[in-house]
Scaffold this motif. Structure first.
Motif, PDB file in Angstrom:
ATOM      1  N   GLN A  13      11.160  23.995 -19.275  1.00 19.36           N
ATOM      2  CA  GLN A  13      10.492  25.049 -18.519  1.00 19.36           C
ATOM      3  C   GLN A  13       9.679  24.461 -17.372  1.00 19.36           C
ATOM      4  O   GLN A  13       9.255  23.301 -17.433  1.00 19.36           O
ATOM      5  CB  GLN A  13       9.576  25.841 -19.443  1.00 19.36           C
ATOM      6  N   PRO A  14       9.450  25.244 -16.336  1.00 21.28           N
ATOM      7  CA  PRO A  14       8.572  24.770 -15.248  1.00 21.28           C
ATOM      8  C   PRO A  14       7.219  24.322 -15.795  1.00 21.28           C
ATOM      9  O   PRO A  14       6.652  24.958 -16.679  1.00 21.28           O
ATOM     10  CB  PRO A  14       8.436  26.010 -14.359  1.00 21.28           C
ATOM     11  N   GLY A  15       6.752  23.192 -15.259  1.00 24.72           N
ATOM     12  CA  GLY A  15       5.507  22.603 -15.735  1.00 24.72           C
ATOM     13  C   GLY A  15       5.695  21.623 -16.867  1.00 24.72           C
ATOM     14  O   GLY A  15       4.739  20.921 -17.242  1.00 24.72           O
ATOM     15  N   SER A  84       5.183  17.804 -14.697  1.00 19.97           N
ATOM     16  CA  SER A  84       4.970  18.960 -13.809  1.00 19.97           C
ATOM     17  C   SER A  84       6.272  19.361 -13.126  1.00 19.97           C
ATOM     18  O   SER A  84       6.323  19.562 -11.908  1.00 19.97           O
ATOM     19  CB  SER A  84       3.896  18.636 -12.768  1.00 19.97           C
ATOM     20  N   LYS A  86       9.464  21.202 -11.627  1.00 20.81           N
ATOM     21  CA  LYS A  86       9.632  22.424 -10.853  1.00 20.81           C
ATOM     22  C   LYS A  86      11.110  22.817 -10.858  1.00 20.81           C
ATOM     23  O   LYS A  86      11.984  21.945 -11.019  1.00 20.81           O
ATOM     24  CB  LYS A  86       9.177  22.201  -9.423  1.00 20.81           C
ATOM     25  N   PRO A  87      11.404  24.087 -10.625  1.00 18.70           N
ATOM     26  CA  PRO A  87      12.825  24.492 -10.556  1.00 18.70           C
ATOM     27  C   PRO A  87      13.614  23.677  -9.520  1.00 18.70           C
ATOM     28  O   PRO A  87      14.801  23.398  -9.741  1.00 18.70           O
ATOM     29  CB  PRO A  87      12.737  25.966 -10.169  1.00 18.70           C
ATOM     30  N   GLU A  88      12.968  23.282  -8.446  1.00 20.72           N
ATOM     31  CA  GLU A  88      13.667  22.507  -7.426  1.00 20.72           C
ATOM     32  C   GLU A  88      13.968  21.068  -7.849  1.00 20.72           C
ATOM     33  O   GLU A  88      14.643  20.332  -7.124  1.00 20.72           O
ATOM     34  CB  GLU A  88      12.874  22.501  -6.107  1.00 20.72           C
ATOM     35  N   ASP A  89      13.496  20.658  -9.010  1.00 17.59           N
ATOM     36  CA  ASP A  89      13.858  19.351  -9.557  1.00 17.59           C
ATOM     37  C   ASP A  89      15.203  19.414 -10.291  1.00 17.59           C
ATOM     38  O   ASP A  89      15.717  18.371 -10.721  1.00 17.59           O
ATOM     39  CB  ASP A  89      12.785  18.847 -10.519  1.00 17.59           C
ATOM     40  N   THR A  90      15.746  20.596 -10.447  1.00 22.98           N
ATOM     41  CA  THR A  90      17.033  20.757 -11.110  1.00 22.98           C
ATOM     42  C   THR A  90      18.119  20.012 -10.352  1.00 22.98           C
ATOM     43  O   THR A  90      18.299  20.219  -9.152  1.00 22.98           O
ATOM     44  CB  THR A  90      17.400  22.242 -11.223  1.00 22.98           C
ATOM     45  N   VAL A 113      15.497  22.799 -14.779  1.00 17.47           N
ATOM     46  CA  VAL A 113      14.132  23.315 -14.927  1.00 17.47           C
ATOM     47  C   VAL A 113      14.184  24.821 -14.694  1.00 17.47           C
ATOM     48  O   VAL A 113      14.424  25.283 -13.582  1.00 17.47           O
ATOM     49  CB  VAL A 113      13.165  22.651 -13.940  1.00 17.47           C
ATOM     50  N   SER A 114      13.982  25.564 -15.760  1.00 19.71           N
ATOM     51  CA  SER A 114      14.128  27.014 -15.674  1.00 19.71           C
ATOM     52  C   SER A 114      13.372  27.675 -16.814  1.00 19.71           C
ATOM     53  O   SER A 114      13.273  27.125 -17.912  1.00 19.71           O
ATOM     54  CB  SER A 114      15.611  27.396 -15.743  1.00 19.71           C
ATOM     55  N   SER A 115      12.865  28.866 -16.531  1.00 27.96           N
ATOM     56  CA  SER A 115      12.201  29.643 -17.572  1.00 27.96           C
ATOM     57  C   SER A 115      13.181  30.604 -18.220  1.00 27.96           C
ATOM     58  O   SER A 115      12.814  31.341 -19.146  1.00 27.96           O
ATOM     59  CB  SER A 115      11.012  30.398 -16.985  1.00 27.96           C
TER      60      SER A 115
END
Length: 115
Positions: A13-15, A84, A86-90, A113-115
């Motif tokens: 998840q993000p974070g 930490s 972030k979705p953009e780290d996917t 990285v996703s919720s």
């Protein structure tokens, strides 16, 4: 024959945090510069972090302060601690071993990285 095997990817998840590992074989690990690249869908592959044999690290601006690269020359392994997230780290994350003009690549591990 050089062999780089990444592990530790997955869904977070993000974070959240993940720790990637890359086990090397077939090289004198301590004299190689090791790195982590990533490639997101539709984007170019980018260098995330690198570390010299002596342990000097450098980072992309997008991850500095969140990611930490480290290595164990005793275990022939390089790590990427990612905090930490972030979705953009996917992306697919690739381990590299570089000496002179030659760069060896691992097969990659997916980080989502996703919720």
């Amino acid at each position: 024959q050089v062999h780089l095997v990444e592990s530790g990817g997955g869904l977070v998840q993000p974070g959240g945090s993940l720790r990637l590992s890359c086990a090397a074989s077939g090289i004198i690990f301590s004299i190689y510069n090791m790195g982590w690249y990533r490639q997101a869908p539709g984007k170019q592959r980018e260098l995330v972090a690198s570390i010299t044999g002596a342990g000097s690290a450098s980072y992309a601006d997008s991850v500095r302060g969140r990611f930490t690269i480290s290595r164990s020359n005793a275990k022939d392994t390089v790590y990427l601690q990612m905090n930490s997230l972030k979705p953009e780290d996917t992306a697919v994350y690739y381990c590299t071993a570089r000496r002179g003009p030659t760069t060896e690549w691992g097969q990659g591990t997916q980080v989502t990285v996703s919720s």
